[in-house]
Every structure is written in C-alpha cells, then in structure tokens.
Design an enzyme around this catalytic site. Structure first.
Site, PDB file in Angstrom:
ATOM      1  NE  ARG A 176      -4.241  -1.464   0.032  1.00 29.30           N
ATOM      2  CZ  ARG A 176      -4.313  -2.470  -0.836  1.00 29.30           C
ATOM      3  NH1 ARG A 176      -3.304  -2.675  -1.682  1.00 29.30           N
ATOM      4  NH2 ARG A 176      -5.371  -3.254  -0.865  1.00 29.30           N
TER       5      ARG A 176
ATOM      6  CD  GLU B 153      -3.141   3.949  -5.522  1.00 27.82           C
ATOM      7  OE1 GLU B 153      -4.191   3.381  -5.906  1.00 27.82           O
ATOM      8  OE2 GLU B 153      -2.132   3.323  -5.182  1.00 27.82           O
TER       9      GLU B 153
ATOM     10  CG  HIS C  29      -3.292   0.045  -7.227  1.00 25.25           C
ATOM     11  ND1 HIS C  29      -3.693   0.665  -6.065  1.00 25.25           N
ATOM     12  CD2 HIS C  29      -3.308  -1.283  -6.935  1.00 25.25           C
ATOM     13  CE1 HIS C  29      -3.936  -0.232  -5.122  1.00 25.25           C
ATOM     14  NE2 HIS C  29      -3.710  -1.422  -5.646  1.00 25.25           N
TER      15      HIS C  29
END
Length: 318
Positions: free
Chosen positions: A236, A265, A284
């Site tokens: 993360r 994000e 991601h």
C-alpha cells in the site's frame, strides 16, 4: 427484491448472475469511482455492496445504510473499510484473498527486473530518438542473480514472490510479525526490520497496511539501506513517506525504486516521483490480469449471494 450496489463497471456476466434474484445498480462510468454523494444515496436502501479500494465504508456510510448486510471488497486489502464500525452495525465484510496471489507476485517480479535492468529508462531513450549506439556501460543495470532480497510481509503474495526467486540463486530474508512456514520451506531467514533494510540488495514491501506499518518506510529506514539497493512496493502506498523516498532516490542514498501503489491515488504529473528517471511507476495494476480480475469479481458476487440468501460468507475478513 433486495438491492445490490456495485461501485464500478464489472464483467456483465457477473451482473447478470446477480440480476436473477436481486435489483442491481452499477456505476457505469469507466475508470472513475462512484462519487461519494452518489455512493451514500445508492447505499441507503442497499442490502449488499461490491466496493473498490476507492470507496470509503465508514460510520457515515453505515449509519445511512440501514438494510446493509454485506460489503464485498474487490481486493485483498481492506484499509478503505472501518471494520469496527461494520461490526457494530452487524455488516459482514469480505475480501478476495488467494485468487490474486500469483498474479500480484508476477507483477512484483516484473518490477524488480524492470527496475534493476533500467528497462523503462532505456525504452524512453530509444523512443525519444536519443540512443546514440552501443557502449560498454550504456544503460548498465544491476543483476538480480545471486543477490540478497528482503521481503517485508511474508504472506501469501510475499511467499509466491519468493518462490519465483528460486532460479536466481538469491538469498531471501524477510521481516514479519511471526515466522512463516512457507518461508521456512523456501530457506528464507526471519530477520529484524533493521537487518532487512541493511542487508538487502532489493527490498520488497508486500505487507497489508496497518497502523504498525503505516509510514514504516521513512528517512530513517532508507538511511539503513545500501546505496546500491532498490526499494519495491506492491503493498500500500501509505507504507511509505513518499517525500523521504523521493529524496533518497534523488540523492543517490539508494539506487532506485519501483512502485505500483501510492498514498493518494491517482497521482498526477506533479507528484514528486514523476521526474525521477530511476523510479519505475505503475498505476496500481498488481492484480490486473483478465483472468484474475474475473475471479475476484466472481468471488465478490458469490460472497454477496451467500450472505443475502442466508448462508455464510466464503471469505469473511476476520
């Protein structure tokens, strides 16, 4: 008819599966999260919700969702969900463990090789028409073969990544809250966090985000690393103090970094990482293969159906 809310566009076959027995509302704007206000409005009378990491399931949302029985999170992690609040409201939370393990480990392996061999730097030079020809040290990178790789978080993904190192004759060390049987089978050595940072040529963060691990990788941590070492994060973004990492790479305190996750994000081109040549940045995509995403969606759907039909969740969180 019970109502289910799905906060992103998913495989239509999964939606059709639910529509046989439930009213289904899907946010159908591709690549954009369901707006917060819309999320709160749609979930007021929902019995089940399929959420993404961008959807915050908190006291505000749960207070307004009086019919809610189950939230199926399309991820292994669930730091977007207030578990204590969900428990107090009697809402079951599920996630998608195991089905994305191998795919995410593959992405981690892609990052370690891409970063070490300066693949993106070389590609950018070539595509910009700046390649002037071969020379002995041109775009010379770092070998992974025979090096020491440290894994922070030896869960299923960390272990799957470690298995992929077997052909590279690496020494594997790891830091975990407890000893890992899978790691023992691979001959990996459990070490302190300080040893992990100091001894590793490559440090992979594959841990879930907790209050213990939040911002664990800060200036003090990067200062412990070899100047020739690389940092890779598929866990993360909030594991990292991003300004500290940017400074460590810019100053040459570490050789480079590769990241698939960020604290906030999506990131923009103004982010401090985007102008650093020896940082590999991905949006991601850790579990982003078609097969794996379909398997994740199917597991979420099955979790929702089980709970709303009076059964037990397949993969409950805790």
């Amino acid at each position: 008819m019970k109502k289910i809310v799905i906060t992103r566009r998913i495989n239509p076959a999964m939606v059709d599966k639910l529509k046989k027995d439930f009213e289904v509302v899907v946010w159908d704007e591709d690549n954009t999260p369901m707006p917060r206000q819309r999320f709160l409005e749609e979930t007021k009378d929902a019995h089940g919700v399929m959420t993404m990491l961008s959807d915050k399931v908190d006291e505000e949302m749960l207070n307004g969702a009086q019919n809610l029985k189950v939230v199926a999170n399309l991820a292994v992690g669930y730091d977007n969900i207030d578990l204590e609040a969900a428990k107090s409201h009697g809402v079951i939370i599920t996630n998608t463990p195991d089905v994305l393990t191998e795919t995410t480990a593959e992405l981690a392996f892609t990052l370690i090789l891409t970063s070490a061999r300066r693949v993106l730097e070389a590609n950018r030079e070539l595509m910009a028409g700046e390649w002037s020809g071969w020379s002995p040290y041109h775009m010379a990178g770092t070998d992974v073969f025979g090096k020491t790789v440290g894994i922070f978080g030896m869960g299923s993904i960390g272990a799957a990544f470690a298995r992929r190192l077997s052909g590279f004759r690496t020494k594997i060390i790891y830091h975990n809250r407890s000893r890992s049987e899978a790691a023992d089978e691979l001959g990996a050595e459990l070490v302190s966090f300080e040893e992990l940072m100091a001894e590793s040529d490559f440090v992979l963060c594959a841990a879930p985000l907790t209050e213990e691990t939040r911002h664990r990788f800060d200036k003090a941590a990067f200062d412990k690393m070899k100047r020739s070492a690389f940092f890779i994060n598929i866990g993360r973004g909030a594991h990292v103090v991003e300004e500290d990492l940017a400074q460590a790479v810019r100053n040459g305190d570490i050789k480079g970094a590769a990241l698939d996750v960020f604290e906030n994000e999506p990131i923009s081109d103004a982010h401090p990482f985007t102008d650093i040549p020896n940082m590999t940045l991905l949006p991601h995509i850790g579990s982003a293969s078609v097969d794996t995403r379909n398997n994740m969606m199917n597991l979420c759907v099955n979790n929702i159906m089980e709970v709303l039909n009076g059964g037990k969740p397949i993969t409950p969180v805790r």
